[in-house]
Design an enzyme around this catalytic site. Structure first.
Site, PDB file in Angstrom:
ATOM      1  N   ILE A  18      -8.186   0.910  10.864  1.00 41.48           N
ATOM      2  CA  ILE A  18      -7.164   0.252  11.691  1.00 41.48           C
ATOM      3  C   ILE A  18      -7.739  -0.132  13.060  1.00 41.48           C
ATOM      4  O   ILE A  18      -7.475  -1.222  13.577  1.00 41.48           O
ATOM      5  CB  ILE A  18      -5.941   1.191  11.853  1.00 41.48           C
ATOM      6  CG1 ILE A  18      -5.237   1.352  10.501  1.00 41.48           C
ATOM      7  CG2 ILE A  18      -4.979   0.667  12.907  1.00 41.48           C
ATOM      8  CD1 ILE A  18      -4.181   2.461  10.455  1.00 41.48           C
ATOM      9  N   TYR A 155      -1.697  18.050  11.007  1.00 41.55           N
ATOM     10  CA  TYR A 155      -1.801  16.599  11.251  1.00 41.55           C
ATOM     11  C   TYR A 155      -0.456  16.061  11.749  1.00 41.55           C
ATOM     12  O   TYR A 155      -0.402  15.296  12.716  1.00 41.55           O
ATOM     13  CB  TYR A 155      -2.228  15.918   9.948  1.00 41.55           C
ATOM     14  CG  TYR A 155      -2.366  14.409  10.014  1.00 41.55           C
ATOM     15  CD1 TYR A 155      -3.464  13.813  10.639  1.00 41.55           C
ATOM     16  CD2 TYR A 155      -1.415  13.576   9.429  1.00 41.55           C
ATOM     17  CE1 TYR A 155      -3.605  12.429  10.678  1.00 41.55           C
ATOM     18  CE2 TYR A 155      -1.545  12.194   9.458  1.00 41.55           C
ATOM     19  CZ  TYR A 155      -2.646  11.623  10.080  1.00 41.55           C
ATOM     20  OH  TYR A 155      -2.775  10.254  10.110  1.00 41.55           O
ATOM     21  N   ARG A 189      -4.751   1.457   3.290  1.00 37.66           N
ATOM     22  CA  ARG A 189      -6.028   1.682   2.590  1.00 37.66           C
ATOM     23  C   ARG A 189      -7.195   1.558   3.569  1.00 37.66           C
ATOM     24  O   ARG A 189      -7.523   0.461   4.031  1.00 37.66           O
ATOM     25  CB  ARG A 189      -6.190   0.683   1.446  1.00 37.66           C
ATOM     26  CG  ARG A 189      -7.374   1.034   0.582  1.00 37.66           C
ATOM     27  CD  ARG A 189      -7.357   0.326  -0.741  1.00 37.66           C
ATOM     28  NE  ARG A 189      -8.390   0.887  -1.602  1.00 37.66           N
ATOM     29  CZ  ARG A 189      -8.486   0.649  -2.892  1.00 37.66           C
ATOM     30  NH1 ARG A 189      -7.618  -0.129  -3.489  1.00 37.66           N
ATOM     31  NH2 ARG A 189      -9.458   1.192  -3.610  1.00 37.66           N
TER      32      ARG A 189
END
Ligand SMILES: NC(=O)c1ccc[n+]([C@@H]2O[C@H](COP(=O)([O-])OP(=O)(O)OC[C@H]3O[C@@H](n4cnc5c(N)ncnc54)[C@H](OP(=O)(O)O)[C@@H]3O)[C@@H](O)[C@H]2O)c1
Length: 252
Positions: A18, A155, A189
């Site tokens: 990203i 997380y 992905r």
């Protein structure tokens, strides 16, 4: 496409996924991008993608390396001009463990990379954001929805912290004309999730996608477009928001 001509934008995690897609998107729109990452090969690949992308190598999990990293980032930023416009915090790491057996050193590494490094680097460049600017923190649906498979309470904790930080900074920095927002990706992905796309995880993938109205994973490019929008003048009155980009996962 928004115009970032000559604007300096820093991206942690700019070496992959990203963050890298955001670096390319912003560089194509005229920004000078400083991409921060850890892996030299990933950084080389990223800088080869556009002439406006420069890189800084730093291990953001290493507290003792943070001062050097911040100095190098500031030196590079000052080389392009005295004013920084934007900040994207995309660096992230995930360890998955049941709550009972979560290892402390993994929790600490996630907290350092996912939260503290963004906090510290943004604070270091703030004095250079003299003409206002915009920041985007990359959180996750895990900040809002528990019990993902495999589980990672640690997380989720770090990604929730980013949403809280976004709220706090949006109200604190508004008077400097600095907007702060978060993006909340679903399954995208990238290198981080690649294993999940193998045959071994086919059943879990199908179960997850059955909860996604668009029934597919997203791409890093799709998130990068949202990041660029939030940084741009087109989003000039959006501040303190956390925007889902998850194919509708949060709507079910
Ligand atoms: N993919 C998803 O489904 C998804 C969903 C929700 C949220 N997110 C979040 O999106 C962000 C980007 O992840 P991604 O999917 O693009 O994964 P990615 O391709 O694995 O990218 C992770 C980035 O973080 C950097 N990084 C990790 N540990 C680091 C460290 N110790 N020091 C410096 N940099 C470090 C990596 O640098 P190197 O490559 O140089 O090691 C890389 O640039 C993360 O914050 C992640 O939590 C991802």
């Amino acid at each position: 496409m928004a115009d970032f001509d000559g604007k300096i934008i820093l991206i942690t995690g700019g070496s992959s996924g990203i963050g890298r897609a955001s670096a390319v998107e912003l560089a194509k729109s005229g920004a000078f991008v400083i991409a921060i990452g850890r892996n030299p090969a990933h950084l080389r690949e990223t800088s080869a993608m556009h002439e406006n992308i420069y890189t800084v190598k730093a291990d953001l999990s290493d507290e003792s390396a943070m001062e050097d990293a911040k100095n190098e980032i500031l030196k590079l930023a000052k080389r392009f001009g005295s004013t920084v416009f934007g900040f994207v915090h995309s660096a992230g790491v995930i360890y998955t463990e049941p709550f009972e057996s979560f290892r402390k050193h993994e929790l600490e590494e996630m907290f350092r990379v996912n939260v503290l490094s963004g906090f510290e680097i943004f604070r270091a460049i703030l004095p250079l954001m003299r003409s206002g600017g915009s920041a985007v923190f990359v959180s996750s649906i895990d900040a809002f929805f528990g019990a993902t498979e495999p589980p990672s309470s640690g997380y989720a904790l770090t990604k929730g912290a980013l949403v809280s930080l976004t709220n706090a900074l949006a109200s604190e920095l508004g008077e400097k004309n600095i907007r702060v927002n978060a993006v909340i990706p679903g399954l995208i992905r990238t290198a981080m999730t690649e294993d999940f796309f193998s045959d071994e995880f086919a059943a879990q993938m199908e179960k997850f996608l059955s909860r996604v109205p668009l029934h597919r994973a997203g791409s890093a490019d799709e998130v990068a477009k949202l990041v660029a929008f939030l940084l741009s003048e087109d989003a000039s009155y959006i501040n303190g928001d956390a925007i889902f980009i998850d194919g509708g996962y949060h709507a079910r």
